[in-house]
Design a protein around this motif. Structure first.
Motif, PDB file in Angstrom:
ATOM      1  N   ASN A  75      28.685  65.308  37.489  1.00 60.60           N
ATOM      2  CA  ASN A  75      28.643  64.435  38.657  1.00 60.60           C
ATOM      3  C   ASN A  75      28.061  65.289  39.791  1.00 60.60           C
ATOM      4  O   ASN A  75      28.784  65.827  40.621  1.00 60.60           O
ATOM      5  N   ARG A  76      26.752  65.455  39.785  1.00 61.29           N
ATOM      6  CA  ARG A  76      26.070  66.383  40.685  1.00 61.29           C
ATOM      7  C   ARG A  76      26.283  66.059  42.156  1.00 61.29           C
ATOM      8  O   ARG A  76      26.386  66.941  42.984  1.00 61.29           O
ATOM      9  N   GLY A  77      26.299  64.773  42.483  1.00 63.66           N
ATOM     10  CA  GLY A  77      26.437  64.375  43.880  1.00 63.66           C
ATOM     11  C   GLY A  77      27.876  64.259  44.331  1.00 63.66           C
ATOM     12  O   GLY A  77      28.137  63.844  45.457  1.00 63.66           O
ATOM     13  N   ARG A  78      28.824  64.629  43.442  1.00 68.28           N
ATOM     14  CA  ARG A  78      30.253  64.527  43.751  1.00 68.28           C
ATOM     15  C   ARG A  78      30.634  63.129  44.249  1.00 68.28           C
ATOM     16  O   ARG A  78      31.388  62.970  45.195  1.00 68.28           O
ATOM     17  N   TYR A  79      30.044  62.138  43.606  1.00 63.65           N
ATOM     18  CA  TYR A  79      30.345  60.756  43.958  1.00 63.65           C
ATOM     19  C   TYR A  79      31.810  60.446  43.628  1.00 63.65           C
ATOM     20  O   TYR A  79      32.347  60.964  42.656  1.00 63.65           O
ATOM     21  N   SER A  80      32.428  59.562  44.422  1.00 66.28           N
ATOM     22  CA  SER A  80      33.783  59.099  44.113  1.00 66.28           C
ATOM     23  C   SER A  80      33.799  57.587  43.917  1.00 66.28           C
ATOM     24  O   SER A  80      34.763  57.033  43.414  1.00 66.28           O
ATOM     25  N   HIS A  81      32.711  56.916  44.306  1.00 67.94           N
ATOM     26  CA  HIS A  81      32.615  55.459  44.180  1.00 67.94           C
ATOM     27  C   HIS A  81      31.162  55.115  43.886  1.00 67.94           C
ATOM     28  O   HIS A  81      30.254  55.590  44.562  1.00 67.94           O
ATOM     29  N   LEU A  82      30.944  54.289  42.867  1.00 67.30           N
ATOM     30  CA  LEU A  82      29.584  53.891  42.497  1.00 67.30           C
ATOM     31  C   LEU A  82      29.477  52.369  42.519  1.00 67.30           C
ATOM     32  O   LEU A  82      30.036  51.699  41.655  1.00 67.30           O
ATOM     33  N   PRO A  83      28.751  51.801  43.494  1.00 68.90           N
ATOM     34  CA  PRO A  83      28.619  50.354  43.572  1.00 68.90           C
ATOM     35  C   PRO A  83      27.472  49.781  42.746  1.00 68.90           C
ATOM     36  O   PRO A  83      27.397  48.579  42.537  1.00 68.90           O
TER      37      PRO A  83
ATOM     38  N   SER B 116      24.557  54.853  43.790  1.00 68.22           N
ATOM     39  CA  SER B 116      24.836  54.123  45.028  1.00 68.22           C
ATOM     40  C   SER B 116      23.738  53.096  45.292  1.00 68.22           C
ATOM     41  O   SER B 116      23.895  52.206  46.110  1.00 68.22           O
ATOM     42  N   GLY B 117      22.599  53.226  44.589  1.00 73.31           N
ATOM     43  CA  GLY B 117      21.501  52.284  44.713  1.00 73.31           C
ATOM     44  C   GLY B 117      20.386  52.685  43.767  1.00 73.31           C
ATOM     45  O   GLY B 117      20.467  53.723  43.118  1.00 73.31           O
ATOM     46  N   PRO B 118      19.317  51.872  43.689  1.00 75.04           N
ATOM     47  CA  PRO B 118      18.239  52.123  42.727  1.00 75.04           C
ATOM     48  C   PRO B 118      17.575  53.499  42.847  1.00 75.04           C
ATOM     49  O   PRO B 118      17.092  54.035  41.868  1.00 75.04           O
ATOM     50  N   GLY B 119      17.555  54.111  44.032  1.00 70.11           N
ATOM     51  CA  GLY B 119      16.919  55.427  44.191  1.00 70.11           C
ATOM     52  C   GLY B 119      17.898  56.574  44.271  1.00 70.11           C
ATOM     53  O   GLY B 119      17.506  57.733  44.404  1.00 70.11           O
ATOM     54  N   ASP B 120      19.191  56.267  44.208  1.00 68.89           N
ATOM     55  CA  ASP B 120      20.236  57.294  44.237  1.00 68.89           C
ATOM     56  C   ASP B 120      21.151  57.087  43.043  1.00 68.89           C
ATOM     57  O   ASP B 120      22.090  56.295  43.098  1.00 68.89           O
ATOM     58  N   LEU B 121      20.843  57.792  41.967  1.00 68.75           N
ATOM     59  CA  LEU B 121      21.562  57.613  40.711  1.00 68.75           C
ATOM     60  C   LEU B 121      22.402  58.838  40.391  1.00 68.75           C
ATOM     61  O   LEU B 121      21.885  59.957  40.344  1.00 68.75           O
ATOM     62  N   ALA B 122      23.682  58.605  40.162  1.00 71.86           N
ATOM     63  CA  ALA B 122      24.568  59.683  39.743  1.00 71.86           C
ATOM     64  C   ALA B 122      24.366  59.959  38.254  1.00 71.86           C
ATOM     65  O   ALA B 122      24.457  61.099  37.799  1.00 71.86           O
ATOM     66  N   LEU B 123      24.083  58.884  37.505  1.00 69.76           N
ATOM     67  CA  LEU B 123      23.852  59.023  36.066  1.00 69.76           C
ATOM     68  C   LEU B 123      22.731  58.094  35.620  1.00 69.76           C
ATOM     69  O   LEU B 123      22.782  56.889  35.856  1.00 69.76           O
TER      70      LEU B 123
ATOM     71  N   ASN C 271      18.030  61.655  43.409  1.00 68.17           N
ATOM     72  CA  ASN C 271      18.501  61.799  44.774  1.00 68.17           C
ATOM     73  C   ASN C 271      17.382  61.413  45.723  1.00 68.17           C
ATOM     74  O   ASN C 271      16.339  62.067  45.736  1.00 68.17           O
ATOM     75  N   GLY C 272      17.584  60.343  46.488  1.00 71.54           N
ATOM     76  CA  GLY C 272      16.557  59.902  47.432  1.00 71.54           C
ATOM     77  C   GLY C 272      15.237  59.576  46.761  1.00 71.54           C
ATOM     78  O   GLY C 272      14.171  59.812  47.308  1.00 71.54           O
ATOM     79  N   GLY C 273      15.301  59.047  45.531  1.00 68.87           N
ATOM     80  CA  GLY C 273      14.098  58.678  44.804  1.00 68.87           C
ATOM     81  C   GLY C 273      13.478  59.809  44.003  1.00 68.87           C
ATOM     82  O   GLY C 273      12.518  59.606  43.272  1.00 68.87           O
ATOM     83  N   SER C 274      14.018  61.036  44.110  1.00 66.75           N
ATOM     84  CA  SER C 274      13.467  62.189  43.367  1.00 66.75           C
ATOM     85  C   SER C 274      14.367  62.530  42.182  1.00 66.75           C
ATOM     86  O   SER C 274      15.583  62.698  42.341  1.00 66.75           O
TER      87      SER C 274
END
Length: 132
Positions: A108-116, A38-45, A62-65
């Motif tokens: 898909n740990r964060g159960r994302y459905s959309h990745l911008p 969803s952004g540089p610090g929140d990566l699904a993959l 997640n949140g930079g971690s």
């Protein structure tokens, strides 16, 4: 060592879609990374072939971690080679199809459905980028 970077902030990658990427690995590359989230610090993959270590590291952030790494020792990438790979984005996992047909699966740990967000960086030059 060269550092290339391609960043997209308004991509429309949804579950069930596939990202197709073609590129050329630099002759002096030690590795490269493909980040989707969803952004540089929140990566699904975070898909990171490390050529010098002969391992593919996948992770999420997640949140930079950083979270727990998944390592796959199936290395088919070499400096100087042209590659094609696909990333299929499912509800429960990502499937990365490597140039030799091997699949690396990562949850898909964060159960994302959309990745911008997408960032491809390191020792690779992207020649083609497509969402299907």
């Amino acid at each position: 060592m060269s550092e290339n970077k391609m960043e997209i902030h308004h991509m429309d990658l949804k579950t069930g879609m596939t990202l197709k990427l073609k590129g050329k690995i630099d002759d002096d590359a030690s590795g490269f990374a493909i980040n989707l989230g969803s952004g540089p610090g929140d990566l699904a993959l975070h898909f990171n072939p490390r050529l010098e270590e002969n391992v593919i590291v996948c992770n999420s952030q997640n949140g930079g971690s950083w979270e727990k790494e998944h390592r796959d020792d199936h290395m088919c990438f070499r400096p100087g080679m042209e590659i094609k790979l696909t990333v299929t984005f499912e509800e429960d996992e990502f499937q990365v199809k490597l140039p030799d047909g091997h699949h690396v699966k990562f949850p898909n740990r964060g159960r994302y459905s959309h990745l911008p967000y997408c960032c491809v960086k390191g020792g690779i030059r992207v020649t083609s980028f497509k969402l299907e």
